[in-house]
Design an enzyme around this catalytic site. Structure first.
Site, short mmCIF file in Angstrom:
data_model
loop_
_atom_site.label_atom_id
_atom_site.label_comp_id
_atom_site.label_asym_id
_atom_site.label_seq_id
_atom_site.Cartn_x
_atom_site.Cartn_y
_atom_site.Cartn_z
N SER A 105 5.08 -1.36 4.23
CA SER A 105 5.32 -2.75 4.62
C SER A 105 5.25 -3.65 3.39
CB SER A 105 4.27 -3.20 5.64
OG SER A 105 4.27 -2.38 6.77
N SER A 165 1.60 6.63 2.64
CA SER A 165 2.37 7.60 3.42
C SER A 165 3.54 8.18 2.64
CB SER A 165 2.90 6.94 4.70
OG SER A 165 1.84 6.51 5.52
N GLU A 196 -3.64 9.27 17.61
CA GLU A 196 -4.27 10.59 17.47
C GLU A 196 -5.31 10.58 16.36
OE1 GLU A 196 -0.60 10.86 19.65
OE2 GLU A 196 -1.03 10.00 17.67
N GLU A 208 -8.37 -1.61 6.37
CA GLU A 208 -7.07 -1.89 7.00
C GLU A 208 -7.21 -1.98 8.51
OE1 GLU A 208 -2.50 -0.16 7.11
OE2 GLU A 208 -4.12 1.13 6.43
N GLN A 247 0.84 -1.20 0.00
CA GLN A 247 0.00 0.00 0.00
C GLN A 247 0.87 1.24 0.00
OE1 GLN A 247 -3.56 0.04 2.62
NE2 GLN A 247 -2.59 1.81 3.57
#
Length: 388
Positions: free
Chosen positions: A133, A101, A346, A216, A98
């Protein structure tokens, strides 16, 4: 492909095991039959999840495809995409990663800079992804990229299905303190994505990413192929066995810590079961999956702390008194990862606050500014007021 792949995963054994599971009808249980699944209900999948959780199945390399990418394609993809990719995910013929980020986007996923420029027949992609990952093993990837910098940042994103074997894609491992590399940075310099590999609508990538992240979080929460706490190296059961084996004295504080850990794990287990039963009854889980994800991340970190207190040097050095290596150190080192995967604590708190409790969203004066007028630095987005 990076050299650390073989040290982390036995690909062929994992692939053969997943293929056998598929032949036995024990994977893709709720997926449609026409796309390789079994077409059964959530309760059937839960039965298998409960039974298989007693074992650490060799499915680590396929978890993202099974738990995140596959469900996203089934929900958002075309018939051709579902036909092309879903069965290969279930049989282990394709490994997915994926690409979300980025170094300069931080927790602000809408601030990504990787661009997908329209060309004849598709898009040319340029940019950098990080903390990916399994990228060193992946055949394909779910990619979020910016297709329009002249609209607000949330409106200019599109999701793609991209071939990872292109020479324009470079994967570099990011070793952790143990020397193992579970994460990677991915450099993309002119890779091509056919127009047919757009997942969802052009410009609707933010909504697609949100749905994908829900899948996810659900996959992280269920621990697909990971086993449950009883099979974990820092489970209460395993910590007690290790402490007794190596003569570690457990005082009142250590016993209380273990009891707290056991209770917390059981509570999360019951919550997961409740949500599964509600899903089977047709009740949408929605943002409540973030509660499970949040609690599991906290439990993992507390379990690592408890392991360190209970086992002492054994948890730090990774070797037992006889000199043989243990998995405890690796688990303790990796414990913060679960709290981050699928969104930081968060982020989960914001989701719970806004989508479950109905609290107001924090004001964002730049939300409607064209992305081209923004400068993205880490977690902060500030207006430049000039064209880049």
């Amino acid at each position: 492909m990076a050299d650390h792949a073989a040290a982390d995963v036995d690909i062929e054994t994992s692939r053969k095991f997943l293929s056998l599971l598929h032949q036995a009808g024990l994977v893709g249980i709720t997926w449609p039959v026409e796309f390789g699944g079994q077409g059964r209900g959530e309760s059937d999948e839960n039965v298998f999840a409960v039974e298989s959780a007693r074992y650490n199945l060799p499915l680590k390399v396929f978890r993202l495809g099974l738990g995140t990418v596959g469900p996203a394609i089934l929900e958002l993809g075309t018939v051709e995409q579902k036909t092309s990719f879903c069965r290969d995910i279930l049989t282990g013929d394709a490994i997915w990663c994926q690409l979300f980020s980025e170094p300069e986007a931080g927790s602000d996923l809408a601030g990504i800079r990787t661009s997908a420029t329209r060309v004849d027949g598709g898009y040319v992609v340029r940019g950098q992804k990080v903390w990916t990952s399994g990228a060193h093993l992946a055949d394909r990837a779910l990619l979020l990229a910016r297709t329009d910098p002249d609209v607000p940042k949330h409106a200019g994103l599109t999701m793609f299905l991209i071939d990872m074997h292109q020479p324009e894609i470079t994967v570099r491992p990011l070793p952790d303190v143990s020397g193992r590399a579970f994460f990677n940075e991915v450099l993309i310099d002119g890779a091509f994505v056919p127009e047919s590999m757009t997942l969802g609508e052009v410009g609707a990538g933010w909504a697609a990413a949100g749905r994908t992240l829900q899948h996810e979080r659900a996959a992280v929460s269920t621990g697909l192929g990971k086993g449950d706490r009883d099979t974990d190296t820092i489970s209460v059961k395993n910590l007690l066995n290790l402490a007794r084996t190596h003569g570690r004295f457990l005082g009142d504080t250590a016993r209380a810590d273990l009891l707290d850990l056991l209770v917390a794990d059981r509570l999360v287990g019951h919550l997961r079961l409740r949500l599964t039963q509600e899903a089977e009854a047709g009740t949408a889980i929605g943002a409540r999956g973030s509660i499970v994800k949040l609690l599991m991340g906290r439990n993992e970190i507390e379990a690592a702390k408890t392991a360190s207190r209970v086992l002492g040097p054994l948890a730090v050095t990774g070797r037992d008194p006889g000199g043989s290596p243990t998995d405890v150190m690796q688990t303790v080192i990796g414990s913060p990862g679960l709290a981050i995967a699928g969104g930081t604590e968060e982020i989960q708190k914001n989701i719970v606050a806004e989508r479950i409790l109905g609290l107001p969203r924090e004001p964002d004066p730049l939300r409607q500014r064209p992305f081209r007028e923004l400068r993205v630095t880490g977690d902060n987005t500030s207006a430049l007021g000039v064209q880049e």
